[in-house]
Design an enzyme around this catalytic site. Structure first.
Site, short mmCIF file in Angstrom:
data_model
loop_
_atom_site.label_atom_id
_atom_site.label_comp_id
_atom_site.label_asym_id
_atom_site.label_seq_id
_atom_site.Cartn_x
_atom_site.Cartn_y
_atom_site.Cartn_z
N HIS A 57 0.83 -1.21 0.00
CA HIS A 57 0.00 0.00 0.00
C HIS A 57 0.86 1.25 0.00
O HIS A 57 1.44 1.63 1.01
CB HIS A 57 -0.96 0.03 1.20
CG HIS A 57 -1.96 1.15 1.08
ND1 HIS A 57 -3.29 0.92 0.81
CD2 HIS A 57 -1.82 2.49 1.14
CE1 HIS A 57 -3.92 2.09 0.73
NE2 HIS A 57 -3.04 3.06 0.92
N HIS A 210 -9.32 1.88 -0.39
CA HIS A 210 -9.22 2.61 0.87
C HIS A 210 -10.60 2.47 1.50
O HIS A 210 -11.60 2.90 0.90
CB HIS A 210 -8.92 4.08 0.62
CG HIS A 210 -7.51 4.34 0.21
ND1 HIS A 210 -6.97 3.90 -0.96
CD2 HIS A 210 -6.52 5.02 0.86
CE1 HIS A 210 -5.70 4.28 -1.03
NE2 HIS A 210 -5.40 4.96 0.06
ZN LIG Z 1 -3.44 5.13 0.98
#
Ligand SMILES: [Zn+2]
Length: 423
Positions: A57, A210
Site C-alpha cells: 500500500h 481505501h
Molecule cells: Zn493510501
C-alpha cells in the site's frame, strides 16, 4: 556449476545454517552443507537471508513531494487531501517520473522489491497514470510495481471520476481502487463499492479499496466490500486498506464482521505509521490509536499486511522506504510484542503482501525467483529490533544493492573496540 552459493544462512521460517544455491536466476537448492561449485560464493555467517520486502500500500504519485506547494500544518487527512488538490494542477510528468524513480532507488537499497501503488485517477489529464505506467516499465528489471486506479476524490463525488477510472484501466492499470468513506453519503459509499466490485469482476481484476479510513464507529464499508466479494465470487482477489474504523467499532459487531471478512477471503492492509498519526485527531484524552484490529484479524485467519502508504508527501513528512520501520511501528501499535506476534509483523512486510498482490514468484523456496535480502541480523525479531542493515539485495540472482555492515568503533579503556548491537 552454480551462479551463486550463499553459505550458512538463517531463514525467516526458523531454519538455520543452510546453504542456498542459485542458478539461472532461480533458487535451485536449500540445504545444509551443499556440496557445489559456484561462480560466486558468499558466507552469510549465520545472518538472515530473507525474501524481499514488499509494500502492498503506497502512493507513488505523491511521494517525495513534501513542501509542494506548502506544508500540511494540521497534519490531518483532510488537509492532506486538500493540499494534494492544490498540488495536482502543478504536477508535471517529468517531475513525477523523476520522484518515483528516486523513491524506487531508495526502495531497492532497502530490499523493497515489490510495491502496490495507488494512482489518483481524478484528473482528466491522467498525468499520474501515464507517468507511473512509464515508471512501471522502467523499473521492471528490478522492482515489481502494481498500479491501482484510485478515484481519490470519490467515484460518485468527483465529476468524471468513473470515466477517468475506466480510461486508466484501459491504459493498463492493474487493480480497481475506491474510497467509499469519502463519498457524500454512507449510501453512496456502498453504491461505489458495488459498482467497483462489479467492474473488477467484469474485467477479471483485483480490488484494493481505501476503506473506512475514519474514526467513525458506524462506518460499514468493509461489510459491504466483503458482501460483494462473496456475491461476485471474487474471493482471494479483494483487499480492504486501512479499515481504521474497526478500531472504534462496537465489539459485538466486530465479532460478526471478522468472520464475514474471513469467509469472503478479503485481506487487510494496515498502515501503522500513517494510522497512528492521522487517526484519533478529533479525540482529546484518551486518544484512540486508530489502527485496525490486526491480531484479531490474524487470529481469524485473515491475511494482513502492513503498508508504508506515504513517504514525504502531503500526508506524511517522514519515511525512507524502510519496511522494517513500518513493521516496527506496527508491532508497537498493535501491542504484538510476543515472539510469534513479532514474527507475524515481519511476515506482514514480506510473505503476506506477496499473497495479497498475487506475487507467486517470491519467497525463499526452491524453484522461486532468486529475489533475496541478506540482513545484518540473525532472525526476524532481531531484524525488527535493529531495523537491520540490508547487506546485499539480489533480484533474479543478480546483486543490485549493497550496504556496509553497521559497526561502531569505541575508544573506551577495557571495553571492546567495536559494537554492532547484536547480542
Ligand atoms: Zn493510501
Amino acid at each position: 556449476m552454480l551462479d551463486l552459493l550463499i553459505k550458512n544462512c538463517n531463514l525467516a521460517d526458523g531454519r538455520s545454517g543452510v546453504d542456498v544455491g542459485v542458478q539461472d536466476g532461480r533458487i535451485v537448492a536449500i540445504q545444509p552443507a551443499l556440496q557445489a561449485q559456484a561462480h560466486e560464493t558468499l558466507d552469510a555467517q549465520g545472518q538472515l537471508l530473507s525474501a524481499p520486502f514488499i509494500d502492498a500500500h503506497f502512493h507513488m504519485d505523491s511521494t517525495l513531494s513534501f513542501g509542494l506547494p506548502r506544508i500540511n500544518q494540521s497534519g490531518t487527512l483532510l488537509e492532506g487531501i486538500a493540499l494534494w488538490g492544490e498540488l495536482k494542477p502543478l504536477l508535471t510528468q517529468e517531475a513525477l517520473v523523476e520522484r518515483a524513480l528516486a523513491y524506487c532507488d531508495w526502495a531497492v537499497a532497502n530490499g523493497l522489491l515489490a510495491i502496490r501503488s495507488h494512482v489518483d485517477v481524478c484528473d482528466s489529464r491522467l498525468l499520474a497514470t501515464e507517468a507511473l505506467l512509464h515508471v512501471r516499465e522502467r523499473v521492471k528489471p528490478y522492482l515489481d510495481l502494481q498500479l491501482v486506479a484510485f478515484p481519490q476524490d470519490g467515484l460518485l463525488r468527483a465529476p468524471g471520476a468513473m470515466e477517468n477510472l475506466k480510461r486508466a484501466l484501459d491504459m493498463g492499470l492493474d487493480v480497481v481502487g475506491g474510497i467509499p468513506h469519502f463519498e457524500r453519503t454512507m449510501a453512496d459509499g456502498a453504491e461505489s463499492v458495488r459498482i467497483l466490485c462489479e467492474l473488477a469482476a467484469e474485467r477479471g481484476l483485483r480490488v484494493d479499496m481505501h476503506c473506512d479510513e475514519t474514526d467513525d464507529p458506524m462506518s460499514r464499508h468493509i461489510e459491504t466490500l466483503a458482501y460483494h466479494t462473496q456475491r461476485l465470487g471474487l474471493q482471494g482477489r479483494v483487499n480492504g486498506s486501512h479499515l481504521t474504523s474497526m478500531h472504534s467499532m462496537d465489539n459485538y459487531y466486530v465479532s460478526k464482521l471478522i468472520p464475514l471478512i474471513r469467509e469472503a477471503g478479503v485481506s487487510a492492509i494496515a498502515n501503522p505509521l500513517i494510522n497512528i498519526t492521522i487517526q484519533g485527531r478529533h479525540d482529546t484524552y484518551p486518544k484512540r490509536r486508530g489502527m485496525t484490529r490486526v491480531p484479531e484479524l490474524l487470529a481469524a485467519g485473515v491475511t494482513v499486511a502492513f503498508g508504508h502508504d506515504c513517504v514525504m508527501d502531503p500526508w506524511y513528512s517522514l519515511g525512507s522506504g524502510d519496511m522494517l520501520e513500518v513493521a516496527h511501528m506496527g508491532l508497537h501499535v498493535a501491542q504484538m510484542t510476543g515472539q510469534d506476534g513479532m514474527r507475524a509483523c515481519f511476515e506482514a512486510v514480506t510473505t503476506a503482501p506477496a499473497k495479497i498482490m498475487g506475487l507467486d514468484e517470491l519467497g525463499i523456496e526452491v524453484g522461486k525467483r532468486a529475489d533475496m535480502v541478506l540482513l545484518q541480523a540473525g532472525d526476524p525479531v532481531e531484524a525488527l529490533r535493529l531495523r537491520a542493515t540490508r547487506l546485499h539485495v539480489w533480484r533474479g540472482g543478480k546483486r543490485i544493492a549493497s550496504t556496509p555492515a553497521r559497526t561502531a568503533t569505541l575508544q573506551l579503556e577495557g571495553r571492546p573496540a567495536q559494537v554492532d548491537f547484536r547480542k
